[in-house]
Design a protein around this motif. Structure first.
Motif, PDB file in Angstrom:
ATOM      1  N   PHE A  33       3.910   5.638  -5.689  1.00  0.00           N
ATOM      2  CA  PHE A  33       3.136   5.639  -4.851  1.00  0.00           C
ATOM      3  C   PHE A  33       2.194   3.932  -5.002  1.00  0.00           C
ATOM      4  N   ALA A  34       1.958   3.542  -6.798  1.00  0.00           N
ATOM      5  CA  ALA A  34       1.148   3.299  -7.101  1.00  0.00           C
ATOM      6  C   ALA A  34       1.697   1.445  -6.584  1.00  0.00           C
ATOM      7  N   VAL A  35       3.071   1.289  -6.408  1.00  0.00           N
ATOM      8  CA  VAL A  35       3.608  -0.047  -6.091  1.00  0.00           C
ATOM      9  C   VAL A  35       3.728   0.056  -4.371  1.00  0.00           C
ATOM     10  N   PHE A  36       3.848   1.603  -4.152  1.00  0.00           N
ATOM     11  CA  PHE A  36       3.706   1.388  -2.478  1.00  0.00           C
ATOM     12  C   PHE A  36       2.240   0.807  -1.790  1.00  0.00           C
ATOM     13  N   CYS A  37       1.485   1.360  -2.493  1.00  0.00           N
ATOM     14  CA  CYS A  37      -0.142   1.425  -2.350  1.00  0.00           C
ATOM     15  C   CYS A  37      -0.597  -0.886  -2.269  1.00  0.00           C
ATOM     16  N   ASP A  38      -0.388  -0.910  -3.425  1.00  0.00           N
ATOM     17  CA  ASP A  38      -0.656  -2.842  -3.928  1.00  0.00           C
ATOM     18  C   ASP A  38       0.211  -3.463  -2.757  1.00  0.00           C
ATOM     19  N   LEU A  39       1.534  -3.109  -2.336  1.00  0.00           N
ATOM     20  CA  LEU A  39       2.402  -3.527  -1.469  1.00  0.00           C
ATOM     21  C   LEU A  39       1.528  -3.784  -0.074  1.00  0.00           C
ATOM     22  N   ALA A 103       4.199  -0.611 -19.162  1.00  0.00           N
ATOM     23  CA  ALA A 103       2.396  -0.400 -20.472  1.00  0.00           C
ATOM     24  C   ALA A 103       2.246  -1.986 -20.131  1.00  0.00           C
ATOM     25  N   THR A 104       4.076  -2.966 -20.279  1.00  0.00           N
ATOM     26  CA  THR A 104       3.204  -3.777 -20.146  1.00  0.00           C
ATOM     27  C   THR A 104       2.502  -4.344 -18.404  1.00  0.00           C
ATOM     28  N   ILE A 105       3.030  -3.989 -16.757  1.00  0.00           N
ATOM     29  CA  ILE A 105       2.722  -4.311 -16.320  1.00  0.00           C
ATOM     30  C   ILE A 105       1.232  -3.746 -15.691  1.00  0.00           C
ATOM     31  N   ARG A 115     -10.227 -10.236 -13.037  1.00  0.00           N
ATOM     32  CA  ARG A 115     -10.835 -11.119 -12.442  1.00  0.00           C
ATOM     33  C   ARG A 115     -10.564 -10.827 -10.875  1.00  0.00           C
ATOM     34  N   ASP A 116     -10.025 -10.161 -10.322  1.00  0.00           N
ATOM     35  CA  ASP A 116     -10.387  -9.897  -8.697  1.00  0.00           C
ATOM     36  C   ASP A 116     -10.319  -8.958  -7.604  1.00  0.00           C
ATOM     37  N   PRO A 117     -10.579  -7.772  -8.457  1.00  0.00           N
ATOM     38  CA  PRO A 117     -10.190  -6.208  -7.709  1.00  0.00           C
ATOM     39  C   PRO A 117      -9.925  -5.993  -6.435  1.00  0.00           C
ATOM     40  N   GLN A 118     -10.118  -7.399  -5.620  1.00  0.00           N
ATOM     41  CA  GLN A 118      -9.708  -7.492  -4.074  1.00  0.00           C
ATOM     42  C   GLN A 118      -8.352  -8.116  -3.900  1.00  0.00           C
ATOM     43  N   ARG A 119      -7.923  -8.967  -5.261  1.00  0.00           N
ATOM     44  CA  ARG A 119      -6.375  -9.659  -4.450  1.00  0.00           C
ATOM     45  C   ARG A 119      -5.415  -9.447  -5.595  1.00  0.00           C
ATOM     46  N   LEU A 120      -3.888  -9.394  -4.990  1.00  0.00           N
ATOM     47  CA  LEU A 120      -2.868  -9.618  -6.072  1.00  0.00           C
ATOM     48  C   LEU A 120      -1.918 -10.607  -5.393  1.00  0.00           C
ATOM     49  N   ALA A 126       5.978  -8.505  -6.754  1.00  0.00           N
ATOM     50  CA  ALA A 126       7.350  -8.820  -7.452  1.00  0.00           C
ATOM     51  C   ALA A 126       7.718  -7.927  -8.286  1.00  0.00           C
ATOM     52  N   ALA A 127       6.793  -8.286  -9.523  1.00  0.00           N
ATOM     53  CA  ALA A 127       7.782  -7.554 -10.836  1.00  0.00           C
ATOM     54  C   ALA A 127       7.051  -6.154 -10.163  1.00  0.00           C
ATOM     55  N   ALA A 128       6.615  -5.856  -9.510  1.00  0.00           N
ATOM     56  CA  ALA A 128       6.293  -4.120  -9.442  1.00  0.00           C
ATOM     57  C   ALA A 128       7.707  -4.043  -8.923  1.00  0.00           C
ATOM     58  N   LEU A 129       7.981  -4.183  -6.938  1.00  0.00           N
ATOM     59  CA  LEU A 129       9.233  -4.144  -7.135  1.00  0.00           C
ATOM     60  C   LEU A 129       9.846  -4.310  -7.461  1.00  0.00           C
TER      61      LEU A 129
END
Length: 166
Positions: A33-39, A103-105, A115-120, A126-129
């Motif tokens: 779900f986290a990766v889905f939300c980020d994507l 833990a690293t991710i 640093r910037d909560p509005q941008r990834l 790619a790492a999350a996928l």
């Protein structure tokens, strides 16, 4: 009283049923779900989804260690027979590796968030996928342990106790 704490049931466990799958399914769902939300947040610009993703990854990072503790305990009680040992070893190795990767991710995600909560960056996506692929393979191995090799199922526990499985 001590007799009840040290005796094992039909599943070869000191408690009614396995706990590892319950906790680990929670972790799997939170990571996916986290990766889905980020994507979706990355593709649509709905950056409020990044906050949802962050908290899912944070809790999943803590929960994976709980899953590993119960997984190690239950694997030790499963009395794995020869045929299942290699799959169980791979599942264990990847599980411990996933705890470090997650833990690293999550730490990386925290730095990005501060640093910037509005941008990834695309590299994080790619790492999350990639993480979802590793989680998917780990799910496959876990499914094999239960649905193919029957660890902690009553018939397999009885067969191991009766010496029918080497």
């Amino acid at each position: 009283m001590l007799k009840y704490l040290t005796s094992l049931n039909d599943h070869n466990l000191p408690y009614p049923d396995t706990i590892h799958p319950i906790v680990v399914h929670f972790v799997i769902a939170m990571i996916l779900f986290a990766v889905f939300c980020d994507l979706i947040g990355f593709l649509t610009g709905k950056t409020n989804l990044f906050e949802v993703s962050w908290w899912n990854m944070f809790v999943a990072t803590i929960a994976i260690f709980v899953a590993i503790i119960f997984g190690q305990f239950e694997a030790g009680l499963s009395q794995p027979y020869d045929l299942v040992k290699s799959v169980l070893n791979y599942h264990t190795l990847i599980g411990w590796s996933l705890s470090g990767i997650i833990a690293t991710i999550t730490a990386w995600r925290y730095v990005l968030r501060t640093r910037d909560p509005q941008r990834l960056p695309i590299h994080y996506i790619a790492a999350a996928l990639g993480l979802t692929l590793i989680v998917g393979f780990q799910v496959y191995l876990g499914d094999q342990l239960v649905w193919v090799y029957g660890l902690h199922t009553v018939p397999v526990v009885e067969a191991v106790k009766d010496g029918l499985l080497p």
